[in-house]
Write an enzyme that holds these catalytic residues in place. Structure first.
Site, PDB file in Angstrom:
ATOM      1  N   HIS A 170     -25.508  -1.317   0.463  1.00  0.00           N
ATOM      2  CA  HIS A 170     -24.377  -1.062  -0.435  1.00  0.00           C
ATOM      3  C   HIS A 170     -23.988   0.415  -0.398  1.00  0.00           C
ATOM      4  O   HIS A 170     -22.801   0.759  -0.341  1.00  0.00           O
ATOM      5  CB  HIS A 170     -24.735  -1.414  -1.887  1.00  0.00           C
TER       6      HIS A 170
ATOM      7  N   LYS B 282     -23.839 -16.066  -9.736  1.00  0.00           N
ATOM      8  CA  LYS B 282     -25.103 -15.812  -9.038  1.00  0.00           C
ATOM      9  C   LYS B 282     -26.292 -15.734  -9.993  1.00  0.00           C
ATOM     10  O   LYS B 282     -27.431 -15.792  -9.557  1.00  0.00           O
ATOM     11  CB  LYS B 282     -25.021 -14.502  -8.247  1.00  0.00           C
TER      12      LYS B 282
ATOM     13  N   ARG C   1     -21.805  -7.632   6.609  1.00  0.00           N
ATOM     14  CA  ARG C   1     -23.058  -7.399   7.320  1.00  0.00           C
ATOM     15  C   ARG C   1     -23.104  -8.141   8.645  1.00  0.00           C
ATOM     16  O   ARG C   1     -23.628  -7.649   9.623  1.00  0.00           O
ATOM     17  CB  ARG C   1     -24.248  -7.849   6.467  1.00  0.00           C
TER      18      ARG C   1
ATOM     19  N   SER D 121     -29.295  -8.258  -1.387  1.00  0.00           N
ATOM     20  CA  SER D 121     -29.983  -8.161  -2.677  1.00  0.00           C
ATOM     21  C   SER D 121     -30.900  -9.358  -2.897  1.00  0.00           C
ATOM     22  O   SER D 121     -32.001  -9.213  -3.435  1.00  0.00           O
ATOM     23  CB  SER D 121     -28.959  -8.065  -3.810  1.00  0.00           C
TER      24      SER D 121
END
Length: 160
Positions: free
Chosen positions: A17, A41, A90, A128
């Site tokens: 990040h 989430k 990513r 994460s």
């Protein structure tokens, strides 16, 4: 002033990040890191905790602020007078989701552009979710997150 929003859950913030953020600050006069408050989430940390973990890690960027939001992203971006949203990619697997989100955001507010930024390849597999899983099982996350975040994960999971 060219202003963008870098939104995310940041649960927790990773070096990936921060790498995307470092790239964004070169492109814009101001970057607002926007922590999503309510997310499907089911974050491990509250939005206040996530902001607290982010803030000491963005102080090296004088043109960055950190806040939270609880609305449609494009509504938040318009209220902040931003011209763009930064999203990190990513791997190719991120692209389909991000592409659909960018098109929906464009439909909702055509004045806000979405800009995709790729982090350094050393962060291409870091997420994460993976970091939390490693921390939960007592693994070393120091290569993936700043020290204050590693300490917060250790406190939650009771691991080292």
């Amino acid at each position: 002033m060219r202003h963008c929003i870098y939104p995310g859950t940041f649960d927790p913030v990773t070096y990936g990040h921060l790498d995307v953020l470092a790239r964004a600050v070169k492109l814009f006069d101001h970057v607002t890191v926007a922590v999503a408050e309510n997310t499907p989430k089911g974050p491990l940390f509250t939005s206040a905790q996530r902001i607290a973990m982010l803030q000491p890690n963005v102080t090296r960027f004088p043109n960055v602020s950190v806040t939270s939001f609880n609305s449609l992203l494009v509504e938040f971006a318009m209220a902040q007078k931003a011209i763009a949203v930064i999203r990190g990619l990513r791997a190719f697997s991120d692209f389909e989701f991000e592409f659909h989100m960018a098109l929906m955001n464009r439909h909702l507010e055509s004045q806000i552009e979405t800009i995709f930024v790729m982090p350094n390849e050393q962060f291409s597999y870091t997420s994460s979710s993976l970091v939390k899983d490693v921390a939960k099982h007592g693994g070393d996350v120091s290569h993936f997150v700043p020290p204050n975040v590693a300490a917060a994960l250790e406190a939650v999971f009771g691991t080292k």
